[in-house]
Design an enzyme around this catalytic site. Sequence first.
Site, PDB file in Angstrom:
ATOM      1  N   SER A  10       3.660  -2.641  10.143  1.00  0.00           N
ATOM      2  CA  SER A  10       5.045  -2.476  10.576  1.00  0.00           C
ATOM      3  C   SER A  10       5.767  -4.188  10.622  1.00  0.00           C
ATOM      4  O   SER A  10       6.728  -4.268  10.612  1.00  0.00           O
ATOM      5  CB  SER A  10       5.315  -2.166  12.234  1.00  0.00           C
ATOM      6  OG  SER A  10       4.819  -1.040  11.852  1.00  0.00           O
ATOM      7  N   LYS A  61       0.384   4.485  -0.310  1.00  0.00           N
ATOM      8  CA  LYS A  61      -0.363   5.188   0.480  1.00  0.00           C
ATOM      9  C   LYS A  61      -0.277   6.828  -0.329  1.00  0.00           C
ATOM     10  O   LYS A  61      -0.490   6.342  -2.239  1.00  0.00           O
ATOM     11  CB  LYS A  61       0.065   5.457   1.750  1.00  0.00           C
ATOM     12  CG  LYS A  61      -0.082   4.100   2.525  1.00  0.00           C
ATOM     13  CD  LYS A  61      -0.217   4.621   4.029  1.00  0.00           C
ATOM     14  CE  LYS A  61       0.269   3.177   4.532  1.00  0.00           C
ATOM     15  NZ  LYS A  61       0.207   3.551   5.735  1.00  0.00           N
ATOM     16  N   GLY A  83       2.510   1.691  10.523  1.00  0.00           N
ATOM     17  CA  GLY A  83       3.453   2.600  10.984  1.00  0.00           C
ATOM     18  C   GLY A  83       3.640   3.300  11.489  1.00  0.00           C
ATOM     19  O   GLY A  83       4.035   4.395  11.651  1.00  0.00           O
ATOM     20  N   ASN A  95       0.776  -0.856  -0.146  1.00  0.00           N
ATOM     21  CA  ASN A  95       0.032  -0.479  -0.666  1.00  0.00           C
ATOM     22  C   ASN A  95       1.138   1.166   0.123  1.00  0.00           C
ATOM     23  O   ASN A  95       1.680   1.448   0.961  1.00  0.00           O
ATOM     24  CB  ASN A  95      -0.464  -0.140   1.550  1.00  0.00           C
ATOM     25  CG  ASN A  95      -1.903   1.414   1.615  1.00  0.00           C
ATOM     26  OD1 ASN A  95      -1.840   2.188   0.531  1.00  0.00           O
ATOM     27  ND2 ASN A  95      -2.558   1.228   2.401  1.00  0.00           N
ATOM     28  N   HIS A 108      -9.466   0.664   5.478  1.00  0.00           N
ATOM     29  CA  HIS A 108      -7.733   0.915   5.605  1.00  0.00           C
ATOM     30  C   HIS A 108      -8.064   1.797   6.585  1.00  0.00           C
ATOM     31  O   HIS A 108      -8.818   2.686   7.187  1.00  0.00           O
ATOM     32  CB  HIS A 108      -6.917   1.472   5.208  1.00  0.00           C
ATOM     33  CG  HIS A 108      -5.998   2.109   4.703  1.00  0.00           C
ATOM     34  ND1 HIS A 108      -5.167   2.028   6.027  1.00  0.00           N
ATOM     35  CD2 HIS A 108      -4.317   1.177   5.086  1.00  0.00           C
ATOM     36  CE1 HIS A 108      -3.887   1.924   6.055  1.00  0.00           C
ATOM     37  NE2 HIS A 108      -3.392   1.239   5.747  1.00  0.00           N
ATOM     38  N   GLU A 114      -4.581  -5.436  10.599  1.00  0.00           N
ATOM     39  CA  GLU A 114      -3.985  -5.090  10.821  1.00  0.00           C
ATOM     40  C   GLU A 114      -4.754  -3.874  12.036  1.00  0.00           C
ATOM     41  O   GLU A 114      -4.900  -3.168  11.963  1.00  0.00           O
ATOM     42  CB  GLU A 114      -4.192  -3.464   9.445  1.00  0.00           C
ATOM     43  CG  GLU A 114      -4.223  -3.871   8.146  1.00  0.00           C
ATOM     44  CD  GLU A 114      -2.930  -3.351   7.205  1.00  0.00           C
ATOM     45  OE1 GLU A 114      -2.334  -3.166   6.672  1.00  0.00           O
ATOM     46  OE2 GLU A 114      -3.999  -2.458   6.926  1.00  0.00           O
ATOM     47  N   GLU A 139      -6.334   4.138   7.892  1.00  0.00           N
ATOM     48  CA  GLU A 139      -6.651   5.633   7.580  1.00  0.00           C
ATOM     49  C   GLU A 139      -7.689   5.879   7.001  1.00  0.00           C
ATOM     50  O   GLU A 139      -7.912   7.704   7.439  1.00  0.00           O
ATOM     51  CB  GLU A 139      -4.917   5.669   6.466  1.00  0.00           C
ATOM     52  CG  GLU A 139      -4.086   5.859   7.669  1.00  0.00           C
ATOM     53  CD  GLU A 139      -2.640   4.885   7.235  1.00  0.00           C
ATOM     54  OE1 GLU A 139      -2.744   5.138   5.780  1.00  0.00           O
ATOM     55  OE2 GLU A 139      -2.005   4.312   6.972  1.00  0.00           O
TER      56      GLU A 139
HETATM   57  C1  PEP Z   1      -0.394  -0.418   5.991  1.00  0.00           C
HETATM   58  O1  PEP Z   1      -0.391   0.421   6.019  1.00  0.00           O
HETATM   59  O2  PEP Z   1      -1.475  -0.629   5.555  1.00  0.00           O
HETATM   60  C2  PEP Z   1       0.560  -0.486   6.274  1.00  0.00           C
HETATM   61  C3  PEP Z   1       0.409  -1.877   7.559  1.00  0.00           C
HETATM   62  O3  PEP Z   1       1.330   0.260   7.033  1.00  0.00           O
HETATM   63  P1  PEP Z   1       3.033  -0.169   7.586  1.00  0.00           P
HETATM   64  O4  PEP Z   1       3.465  -1.689   7.162  1.00  0.00           O
HETATM   65  O5  PEP Z   1       3.649   0.502   7.090  1.00  0.00           O
HETATM   66  O6  PEP Z   1       2.625  -0.407   9.028  1.00  0.00           O
END
Ligand code: PEP
Length: 254
Positions: free
Chosen positions: A216, A11, A176, A9, A98, A170, A100
């Site tokens: 992460s 973003k 992040g 992703n 997601h 997630e 976000e």
């Molecule tokens: C994500 O944005 O779905 C995500 C898992 O980000 P990150 O790997 O940076 O934690």
Amino acid sequence: MRTKIVAGNWKMNLDVAASKKLAMDISDDIQNLKTNNTRIIIAPTAINLYPVFHQPNMDSRIEIAAQNMHQAKNGAFTGEISAEMICSVGITNIILGHSERRTYFNETDAGLAEKVTTALENNMNVIFCFGEVLADRKNEKHFKVVESQLENALFHLKDNDWKHLVLAYEPVWAIGTGETATPEQAQEMHAFIRKVIAKKFGENVAQQVSILYGGSVNPGNAKEIFAKPDVDGGLIGGAALDSVNFVALIKAIQ
Ligand code: PEP
């Protein structure tokens, strides 16, 4: 055997030139890699979907996904894009839900249920994201929260729809932040998710749906997380913006 997936992703990162370059770098780096039973998906920002997808000589194993869409067919929704528009450039994968989007754009399970329906009506494949916030986990409400996210956004579906669905667990506290769920925490939740799906849609559906972990994931922790029996891959943010890291994650799941 369930399909494994490594999805990146991107973003709101990378302009058109950088997006095309990253996709081609990944493409070049997987030339000699066998990727049996593994889907590789990258999700550039909306304006870069077309130019990235239509690059000549990109490895055909790389699929493209959009990061969001509106649930309506068309109309007065300034700034939004529809399922039909995404499909019209040849892209049929969509990330929905997601955290976000939920946090910054007030997306709700009810709204997401509509988006999932619209995506499926347009023959799209959905990567559906969900997960608890830190307070939920601290208060031991994480199973309840995840169950209700699934119930509210996906329980209206028919058994057949699940062929077009991938789940992405997630935990918001791990996205992040550099903080990852332990492989055991991921496995525990993924097994629970499969149980929730089995109770409503039957064991067949539950066993065939791929469930990704996101939060992460990086080349240092991926192998251990991906080795868990109910973890079928990852949805990757930060580490997906670097071709070396992303390809390392693809290798980690082989
Ligand atoms: C994500 O944005 O779905 C995500 C898992 O980000 P990150 O790997 O940076 O934690």
